[in-house]
Design an enzyme around this catalytic site. Structure first.
Site, PDB file in Angstrom:
ATOM      1  N   GLY A  11     -15.458 -11.871  10.199  1.00 12.21           N
ATOM      2  CA  GLY A  11     -15.420 -11.327   8.977  1.00 12.21           C
ATOM      3  C   GLY A  11     -14.287 -12.324   7.956  1.00 12.21           C
ATOM      4  N   SER A  13     -15.070 -14.087   5.326  1.00 11.12           N
ATOM      5  CA  SER A  13     -15.531 -14.511   4.009  1.00 11.12           C
ATOM      6  C   SER A  13     -14.637 -13.992   3.066  1.00 11.12           C
ATOM      7  CB  SER A  13     -17.147 -14.102   4.047  1.00 11.12           C
ATOM      8  OG  SER A  13     -17.171 -12.637   3.790  1.00 11.12           O
ATOM      9  N   SER A  14     -13.888 -12.824   3.262  1.00  6.66           N
ATOM     10  CA  SER A  14     -12.854 -12.434   2.182  1.00  6.66           C
ATOM     11  C   SER A  14     -12.083 -11.574   2.885  1.00  6.66           C
ATOM     12  CB  SER A  14     -13.998 -11.534   1.143  1.00  6.66           C
ATOM     13  OG  SER A  14     -14.682 -10.443   1.916  1.00  6.66           O
ATOM     14  N   GLY A  15     -11.345 -10.943   2.185  1.00  9.99           N
ATOM     15  CA  GLY A  15     -10.105  -9.863   2.407  1.00  9.99           C
ATOM     16  C   GLY A  15      -9.313 -10.049   3.565  1.00  9.99           C
ATOM     17  N   SER A 132      -8.322  -1.495  12.654  1.00  9.20           N
ATOM     18  CA  SER A 132      -8.852  -0.141  12.266  1.00  9.20           C
ATOM     19  C   SER A 132      -8.622   0.304  10.841  1.00  9.20           C
ATOM     20  CB  SER A 132      -8.218   0.806  13.372  1.00  9.20           C
ATOM     21  OG  SER A 132      -8.643   1.891  13.287  1.00  9.20           O
ATOM     22  N   TYR A 146     -17.506   6.670   8.095  1.00  8.33           N
ATOM     23  CA  TYR A 146     -16.550   5.693   8.581  1.00  8.33           C
ATOM     24  C   TYR A 146     -15.504   6.177   9.358  1.00  8.33           C
ATOM     25  CZ  TYR A 146     -12.985   2.007   7.283  1.00  8.33           C
ATOM     26  OH  TYR A 146     -12.043   1.324   7.276  1.00  8.33           O
ATOM     27  N   ALA A 148     -15.656   8.533  11.482  1.00  3.29           N
ATOM     28  CA  ALA A 148     -16.188   8.512  12.759  1.00  3.29           C
ATOM     29  C   ALA A 148     -16.192   7.151  13.610  1.00  3.29           C
ATOM     30  CB  ALA A 148     -17.504   9.105  12.816  1.00  3.29           C
ATOM     31  N   LYS A 150     -14.230   4.598  12.930  1.00  5.55           N
ATOM     32  CA  LYS A 150     -12.954   4.066  13.323  1.00  5.55           C
ATOM     33  C   LYS A 150     -12.179   4.867  14.354  1.00  5.55           C
ATOM     34  CE  LYS A 150     -12.862   0.368  10.699  1.00  5.55           C
ATOM     35  NZ  LYS A 150     -12.809  -0.978  11.231  1.00  5.55           N
TER      36      LYS A 150
END
Length: 277
Positions: A11, A13-15, A132, A146, A148, A150
């Site tokens: 993941g 591509s950002s953040g 998480s 969401y 559930a 995590k």
């Protein structure tokens, strides 16, 4: 002789993923920066390999891992960061969207771990850092699916940490709250319009929106780079600490969840999370 360590991050591509890739590269690590739709990140660092990895595509997982090992020789740390948040009341959420939420946030993590575990076992070393959320510790209205996913990730990660410790392989969990400049809730190519929600929920949804606006204000000053620093610390501090709370906005909720009685915790949460309908 010191060997340069290698991290694979999903993941990117950002953040959090992009910020983590840049931070690890800046600190001299080899970085396998993976994403569903490859694009250039952290262009100033030559020690980054961009690879396609969609956690819902097992072939892409195998290819990315193989490419990383072939390019850098080994992988030392895997950061499972890819994920997204599905919002809306449970009754209005189609089953297919629930399946998608778990495939990305839970089964995708499991598939990445399954693919890299033989490599770690062969080396008798390795570390997983699973990203998480505060929503993996306490429940919130409007994000039950969401939550559930995590909660499942937290339980899986803790249990897995016991299984792998005897093999010299570690597992850690990073728990961020809200931050600025992320694409939380975005996942292109999928439709999340919850058009079937009964009107009975209208007042509740309006009230819950106010709650989330307050939570966003509390996290408005936190950037992805801050969470990346916590991810980096988890990967490098050499301890067996399992959980790392990454942002201050969720600390009061986590402290109540983990440091008080059930009665006190539920009273605290209901005062804050029950919308005025």
């Amino acid at each position: 002789m010191t060997t340069t360590r290698t991290v694979l991050i999903t993941g990117c591509s950002s953040g959090f993923g992009e910020a983590s890739a840049c931070l690890f590269a800046k600190n001299g690590w080899n970085v396998i920066a993976t994403m569903r739709n490859p694009t250039t990140v952290c262009e100033e660092y030559p020690n980054i390999l961009i690879a396609r990895l969609d956690v819902q595509d097992q072939t892409s997982i195998k290819s990315a891992v193989a490419a990383g090992v072939a390019h850098f020789g080994r992988i030392d740390v895997v950061i499972n960061n890819a994920g997204y948040g599905l919002s809306g009341v449970f009754e209005g959420t189609p089953r297919a969207r629930i399946q998608d939420q778990f495939e990305v946030n839970v089964f995708g993590v499991m598939d990445v771990i399954r693919e890299t575990l033989p490599h770690f076992r062969q080396n008798r070393a390795g570390l997983y850092v699973n990203v998480s959320s505060g929503a993996g510790v306490f429940g919130l209205p409007m994000i039950s699916l969401y939550n559930a996913s995590k909660f499942a990730l937290e339980g899986f990660s803790e249990s897995l940490s016991y299984e792998l410790s005897a093999l010299g392989i570690g597992v850690k969990i990073v728990e961020p709250g809200g931050v600025t400049k992320t694409k939380f809730g975005e996942r292109s190519g999928s439709e999340f319009s919850l058009t079937t929600t009964p009107e009975d929920y209208d007042a509740f949804i309006a009230g819950a929106s106010g709650i989330f606006n307050g939570l966003r204000e509390a996290s408005a000053s936190t950037a992805s780079e801050h969470v990346a620093q916590v991810i980096y610390r988890a990967a490098t501090d050499g301890t067996d600490q399992l959980r790392y709370v990454a942002t201050d906005d969720i600390r009061p909720f986590i402290e109540k969840r983990r440091g008080s009685s059930e009665e006190e915790y539920m009273r605290f949460m209901r005062e804050r999370m029950t919308p005025s309908c």
